[in-house]
Design a protein around this motif. Structure first.
Motif, PDB file in Angstrom:
ATOM      1  N   GLN A  36       0.858  -1.177   0.000  1.00 38.04           N
ATOM      2  CA  GLN A  36       0.000   0.000   0.000  1.00 38.04           C
ATOM      3  C   GLN A  36       0.903   1.239   0.000  1.00 38.04           C
ATOM      4  O   GLN A  36       1.796   1.352   0.852  1.00 38.04           O
ATOM      5  CB  GLN A  36      -0.886   0.025   1.248  1.00 38.04           C
ATOM      6  N   LEU A  46       1.789  -5.116   2.815  1.00 38.36           N
ATOM      7  CA  LEU A  46       0.579  -5.614   3.454  1.00 38.36           C
ATOM      8  C   LEU A  46       0.663  -7.122   3.674  1.00 38.36           C
ATOM      9  O   LEU A  46       0.329  -7.624   4.743  1.00 38.36           O
ATOM     10  CB  LEU A  46      -0.646  -5.298   2.601  1.00 38.36           C
ATOM     11  N   ASP A  57       1.856 -11.483   7.075  1.00 36.93           N
ATOM     12  CA  ASP A  57       0.695 -10.589   6.912  1.00 36.93           C
ATOM     13  C   ASP A  57       0.536  -9.728   8.154  1.00 36.93           C
ATOM     14  O   ASP A  57      -0.572  -9.323   8.507  1.00 36.93           O
ATOM     15  CB  ASP A  57      -0.586 -11.364   6.602  1.00 36.93           C
ATOM     16  N   GLN A  59       1.210  -6.728   8.763  1.00 32.84           N
ATOM     17  CA  GLN A  59       0.776  -5.344   8.588  1.00 32.84           C
ATOM     18  C   GLN A  59      -0.532  -5.245   7.806  1.00 32.84           C
ATOM     19  O   GLN A  59      -0.911  -4.159   7.371  1.00 32.84           O
ATOM     20  CB  GLN A  59       1.891  -4.525   7.900  1.00 32.84           C
ATOM     21  N   LEU A  60      -1.209  -6.348   7.646  1.00 31.91           N
ATOM     22  CA  LEU A  60      -2.490  -6.356   6.943  1.00 31.91           C
ATOM     23  C   LEU A  60      -3.617  -6.113   7.948  1.00 31.91           C
ATOM     24  O   LEU A  60      -3.754  -6.870   8.908  1.00 31.91           O
ATOM     25  CB  LEU A  60      -2.695  -7.702   6.251  1.00 31.91           C
ATOM     26  N   TYR A  90      -2.250   0.689  -4.671  1.00 33.96           N
ATOM     27  CA  TYR A  90      -1.963  -0.673  -4.223  1.00 33.96           C
ATOM     28  C   TYR A  90      -1.072  -1.329  -5.273  1.00 33.96           C
ATOM     29  O   TYR A  90      -1.450  -1.483  -6.429  1.00 33.96           O
ATOM     30  CB  TYR A  90      -3.262  -1.438  -3.994  1.00 33.96           C
TER      31      TYR A  90
END
Lengths: 114, 118
Positions: A36, A46, A57, A59-60, A90
């Motif tokens: 992102q 992400l 994941d 930071q998702l 994105y």
């Protein structure tokens, strides 16, 4: 060699709507990344896949973001429901593997949430 | 945790002059370091990387970067700038051993806008 393909290039949605982005990596690349990039900032990872498995994941925002790479090739990233702060580009990227460290990026999808 | 700093939001240089875009990093282990360039409405393009070996790394389009472990820096340089070099430049770091908070993911800086004047 074909590059990383992403679609759509642009998307405008209203807040609380859902949206999905698609990515097809370079053929043979096992590792796929979704980033992102908010205006004025560097890309933030992400999620990272190795084949069809998730490597990272952390930071998702899992309450609203999801991603899958079911067959280990192309991937989709979904946001449901979208918030204004999700407005960003994105970027999808791929690399040969976890140890082949440079990534090749697609052109990105610019999302505007209004 | 690992981090990257690009202290200059913008660098201005005249065509034909040498350019430097600065980058400093922080990781717990030995870093993998990268430079990427982003042209308007385009994705990031890989320029060069440092993994191990010679501290001076040569990359695409005449760019090079020098890894300085004592100063934790990886500045991007080019001897003679071109107007077409004007773009956004990103430095990135990755800790291949996962010692920086246990994460292997690459971290990007905020980017530096390079403007080369004719």
């Amino acid at each position: 060699e074909a590059g990383v393909a992403q679609s759509p290039r642009y998307k405008i949605i209203e807040k609380r709507q859902s949206v999905a982005f698609w990515c097809n990596p370079i053929s043979g690349h096992a590792t796929l990344y979704w980033y992102q990039q908010i205006l004025g900032q560097g890309p933030k990872l992400l999620i990272q896949f190795q084949n069809n498995g998730v490597v990272d994941d952390s930071q998702l925002p899992k309450d609203r973001f999801s991603a899958e790479r079911l067959k280990g090739v192309d991937s989709t990233l979904k946001i449901q429901p979208a918030k204004l702060e999700d407005s960003a580009v994105y970027l999808c990227a791929s690399s040969l593997g976890l140890e082949n460290t440079e990534a090749f990026f697609g052109q990105g999808t610019r999302l505007t949430v209004v | 945790a690992q981090s990257v700093a690009q202290p200059e939001d913008q660098v201005n240089v005249a065509e034909g002059n040498p350019l430097t875009v600065k980058c400093t990093y922080s990781v717990s282990g030995n870093p993998y370091l990268f430079w990427y360039v982003q042209y308007p409405n385009r994705g990031l393009q890989f320029l060069l990387k440092y993994i191990t070996g010679d501290n001076l790394v040569k990359g695409s389009y005449g760019f090079e970067a020098e890894f300085n472990k004592s100063q934790t820096s990886f500045h991007l340089k080019k001897p003679s700038a071109l107007v077409s070099d004007s773009a956004l430049y990103f430095c990135a770091v990755r800790d291949p051993q996962g010692l920086s908070g246990g994460s292997y993911i690459p971290t990007f800086g905020r980017g530096t806008s390079l403007i080369v004047h004719p």
